[in-house]
Scaffold this motif. Structure first.
Motif, mmCIF file in Angstrom:
data_model
loop_
_atom_site.group_PDB
_atom_site.id
_atom_site.type_symbol
_atom_site.label_atom_id
_atom_site.label_comp_id
_atom_site.label_asym_id
_atom_site.label_seq_id
_atom_site.Cartn_x
_atom_site.Cartn_y
_atom_site.Cartn_z
ATOM 1 N N THR A 1 0.836 -1.190 0.000
ATOM 2 C CA THR A 1 0.000 0.000 0.000
ATOM 3 C C THR A 1 0.874 1.244 0.000
ATOM 4 N N LEU A 2 0.697 2.075 -1.024
ATOM 5 C CA LEU A 2 1.425 3.330 -1.141
ATOM 6 C C LEU A 2 0.450 4.408 -1.569
ATOM 7 N N GLU A 3 0.368 5.462 -0.783
ATOM 8 C CA GLU A 3 -0.500 6.587 -1.133
ATOM 9 C C GLU A 3 0.360 7.706 -1.703
ATOM 10 N N VAL A 4 0.220 7.952 -3.014
ATOM 11 C CA VAL A 4 0.924 9.048 -3.688
ATOM 12 C C VAL A 4 -0.010 10.252 -3.656
ATOM 13 N N PRO A 5 0.371 11.327 -2.974
ATOM 14 C CA PRO A 5 -0.552 12.453 -2.784
ATOM 15 C C PRO A 5 -0.752 13.301 -4.034
ATOM 16 N N GLU A 6 -1.913 13.905 -4.120
ATOM 17 C CA GLU A 6 -2.193 14.914 -5.143
ATOM 18 C C GLU A 6 -1.177 16.030 -4.925
ATOM 19 N N GLY A 7 -0.627 16.536 -5.985
ATOM 20 C CA GLY A 7 0.403 17.570 -5.869
ATOM 21 C C GLY A 7 1.748 17.081 -6.360
ATOM 22 N N VAL A 8 1.944 15.743 -6.414
ATOM 23 C CA VAL A 8 3.176 15.198 -6.983
ATOM 24 C C VAL A 8 3.149 15.464 -8.482
ATOM 25 N N THR A 9 4.165 16.150 -8.985
ATOM 26 C CA THR A 9 4.205 16.500 -10.406
ATOM 27 C C THR A 9 5.206 15.666 -11.191
ATOM 28 N N LYS A 10 6.181 15.055 -10.491
ATOM 29 C CA LYS A 10 7.239 14.316 -11.187
ATOM 30 C C LYS A 10 7.568 13.035 -10.420
ATOM 31 N N ILE A 11 7.759 11.947 -11.191
ATOM 32 C CA ILE A 11 8.207 10.677 -10.613
ATOM 33 C C ILE A 11 9.445 10.245 -11.385
ATOM 34 N N GLY A 12 10.530 10.014 -10.652
ATOM 35 C CA GLY A 12 11.830 9.744 -11.243
ATOM 36 C C GLY A 12 11.993 8.352 -11.822
ATOM 37 N N ARG A 13 13.092 8.173 -12.529
ATOM 38 C CA ARG A 13 13.422 6.940 -13.229
ATOM 39 C C ARG A 13 13.396 5.736 -12.290
ATOM 40 N N GLY A 14 12.653 4.714 -12.718
ATOM 41 C CA GLY A 14 12.620 3.442 -12.001
ATOM 42 C C GLY A 14 12.129 3.520 -10.567
#
Length: 195
Positions: A148-161
């Protein structure tokens, strides 16, 4: 009175056996180790941290999750970590090593820096700070038990791998995410759905 003492003893034994649940509020980044001592850090199974956290705090959290640096295993049993009311702030000690043994720090406020949760194999549940704006390279790599991982609203970038070899079967990315680098979902055998 004896029954009360027996009940208290049983409760203490249960908490020791099952791991403690703790909640900690920091007012100053880098002070988590003053709230959670070395005598207790390996007995906490579920933790909620509020307030500012820097690299020094992340170093302790990695130790509590069962890994120091990249592959040095510890006795940590932390499986559930709630950082929703915390905030990553620049500074503090390095919390792991990257390519060629370079020291990795939190370089910017509100960023989940690269390699931050890498190889934290005991971690099964994680809530990221609501203020998180970016997730760094290989941030969750080899977190095979992370369900379970909650990625919040507001994250604009997710890095390589970022999720390479992570254990999630479902991931929901926020609508604010406009940049995703390559290799995001490599070698994720449980992954069935991405929203």
């Amino acid at each position: 009175m004896r029954k009360l003492l027996l009940l208290a003893g049983c409760l203490a034994a249960f908490l020791t056996a099952s791991g403690q649940q703790r909640s900690v509020t920091l007012t100053t980044a880098g002070t988590l180790s003053s709230m959670i001592g070395s005598d207790e850090k390996y007995s906490i199974k579920s933790l909620k941290v509020s307030g500012p956290i820097n690299g020094s705090d992340v170093l302790l959290l990695r130790d509590m999750r069962g890994v120091k640096n990249i592959r040095d295993v510890t006795d940590g049993i932390l499986t559930s970590l709630d950082l929703s009311d915390a905030r990553f702030v620049k500074g503090g000690d390095h919390y792991t090593y990257g390519y060629g043994n370079e020291k990795i720090y939190i370089d910017a406020d509100d960023e989940l820096s690269r390699f931050m949760f890498q190889s934290c194999t005991r971690l099964s549940e994680l809530k990221l700070p609501r203020t998180t704006k970016a997730i760094g390279e290989l941030a969750f790599a080899s977190c095979e038990n992370l369900r379970t991982l909650e990625v919040p609203e507001g994250v604009t970038k997710i890095g390589r791998g970022a999720f390479v070899m992570a254990g999630m079967d479902e991931i929901t990315l926020p609508s604010s995410c406009v940049e995703i680098e390559d290799g995001l979902f490599q070698r994720m055998p449980n992954l069935r759905r991405v929203d």
